[in-house]
Scaffold this motif. Structure first.
Motif, PDB file in Angstrom:
ATOM      1  N   TYR A 142       0.990  -1.230  -0.004  1.00 61.16           N
ATOM      2  CA  TYR A 142      -0.136   0.050   0.021  1.00 61.16           C
ATOM      3  C   TYR A 142       0.811   1.322   0.042  1.00 61.16           C
ATOM      4  CZ  TYR A 142      -4.746  -1.888   0.241  1.00 61.16           C
ATOM      5  OH  TYR A 142      -5.925  -2.538  -0.288  1.00 61.16           O
ATOM      6  N   HIS A 143       1.883   1.330   0.570  1.00 65.61           N
ATOM      7  CA  HIS A 143       2.836   2.559   0.795  1.00 65.61           C
ATOM      8  C   HIS A 143       3.496   2.654  -0.517  1.00 65.61           C
ATOM      9  CE1 HIS A 143       2.191   2.518   4.946  1.00 65.61           C
ATOM     10  NE2 HIS A 143       3.013   1.446   5.231  1.00 65.61           N
ATOM     11  N   GLU A 146       0.808   3.964  -3.061  1.00 68.82           N
ATOM     12  CA  GLU A 146       0.621   5.478  -3.105  1.00 68.82           C
ATOM     13  C   GLU A 146       1.819   6.235  -3.575  1.00 68.82           C
ATOM     14  OE1 GLU A 146       0.056   5.638   1.234  1.00 68.82           O
ATOM     15  OE2 GLU A 146      -2.131   5.187   0.916  1.00 68.82           O
ATOM     16  N   PRO A 150      -0.052   8.796  -6.664  1.00 68.87           N
ATOM     17  CA  PRO A 150      -0.075   9.566  -5.541  1.00 68.87           C
ATOM     18  C   PRO A 150      -1.666   9.771  -5.510  1.00 68.87           C
ATOM     19  CG  PRO A 150       1.953  10.243  -6.421  1.00 68.87           C
ATOM     20  CD  PRO A 150       1.421   9.111  -7.377  1.00 68.87           C
ATOM     21  N   GLY A 151      -2.204   9.553  -4.358  1.00 65.84           N
ATOM     22  CA  GLY A 151      -3.537   9.822  -4.342  1.00 65.84           C
ATOM     23  C   GLY A 151      -4.561   8.738  -4.779  1.00 65.84           C
ATOM     24  N   GLU A 154      -8.520   3.514  -4.142  1.00 66.15           N
ATOM     25  CA  GLU A 154      -8.350   2.306  -4.475  1.00 66.15           C
ATOM     26  C   GLU A 154      -9.553   1.579  -5.285  1.00 66.15           C
ATOM     27  OE1 GLU A 154      -8.192  -2.314  -1.760  1.00 66.15           O
ATOM     28  OE2 GLU A 154      -8.054  -0.170  -0.985  1.00 66.15           O
TER      29      GLU A 154
END
Length: 251
Positions: A142-143, A146, A150-151, A154
């Motif tokens: 998940y990190h 992102e 970016p942003g 999901e």
């Protein structure tokens, strides 16, 4: 070497603890009964608990290694790990595609270590799209998702973006649905739910999952089946010990 086993290549870093990088990949390949090769992109000083230092391998040396292996063997699939830059990664991808267009490529975008050491910087989104177009599957957590997108929302991600590269979003860092992996394909999202096994955090678990998928693809499994079977394998690995280093086995 057995002619019945496909050849699979890991292009990744060297972790002396064996929990991550090419050592973890080779262990995983062997359990899947594929013949594993490895090319090191970086040498590191680390344990399962701490990351101390890294020395990157000169790109020309890596390219020569790739050319040597592909000229001698038919390599069915490649798993790629840590990279110092997108340019470095792109040269590797272009070389593999030139030498063997049919070879499937999985990139585990390890952008930071668990101790927050930053490996790869993403500074050009258009260049990122060009790089991703050469890859058959990426496996971010998940990190990392992102960081790459970016942003990203999901549930709307599939609808609002034309996905050129399949994405397996690993669920280990998903606080809402821990352990649920999501496979984003061009026209659908497939969830792989966690089992009831008692799993413990493991150093390098992302490497193991990605190399399991790579081996499964080399064994001619469709991408959905390859990810599903890799999910089973990683859960056995995560439940094998209560420490940060797990055991590799299939039973």
């Amino acid at each position: 070497m057995s002619k019945n086993r496909p050849f699979v290549l890991s292009i990744a870093g060297f972790d002396p603890s064996g929990g991550a990088g090419v050592l973890a990949d080779i262990k995983t390949f062997e359990q899947h009964q594929v013949t594993g090769f490895a090319i090191i992109t970086a040498n590191t000083i680390q344990t399962e608990n701490e990351f101390h230092a890294i020395e990157w391998t000169n790109l020309s040396f890596v390219i020569r290694s790739i050319e040597t292996l592909f000229q001698s063997y038919t390599i069915s699939a490649v798993k790629i790990g840590i990279m110092p830059s997108l340019e470095y990664l792109n040269r590797i991808l272009s070389t593999v595609k030139l030498l063997s267009p049919a070879t499937q490529i999985v990139w585990d975008p390890v952008l930071k270590s668990s101790t927050k050491f930053e490996f790869t910087k993403i500074e050009d989104e258009l260049f990122l799209e060009k790089v991703l177009s050469k890859i058959d599957l990426i496996t971010p957590n998940y990190h990392e998702m992102e960081f790459l997108f970016p942003g990203f929302p999901e549930n709307k991600f599939l609808l609002e973006n034309e996905i050129q590269t399949p994405i397996l979003l690993k669920g280990g860092h998903n606080t809402a649905n821990v352990g649920t992996d999501r496979l984003f394909l061009k026209n659908e999202i497939i969830d792989f739910l966690s089992s009831e096994k008692k799993c413990s955090e493991k150093h390098g678990s992302g490497c193991v999952l990605s190399s399991s998928i790579t081996a499964n693809l080399a064994l001619n499994q469709p991408i959905t089946e390859a990810c599903k079977n890799a999910k089973t394998y990683i859960e056995k690995y995560l439940s094998s010990t209560s420490t940060l280093i797990g055991y590799h086995y299939v039973s």
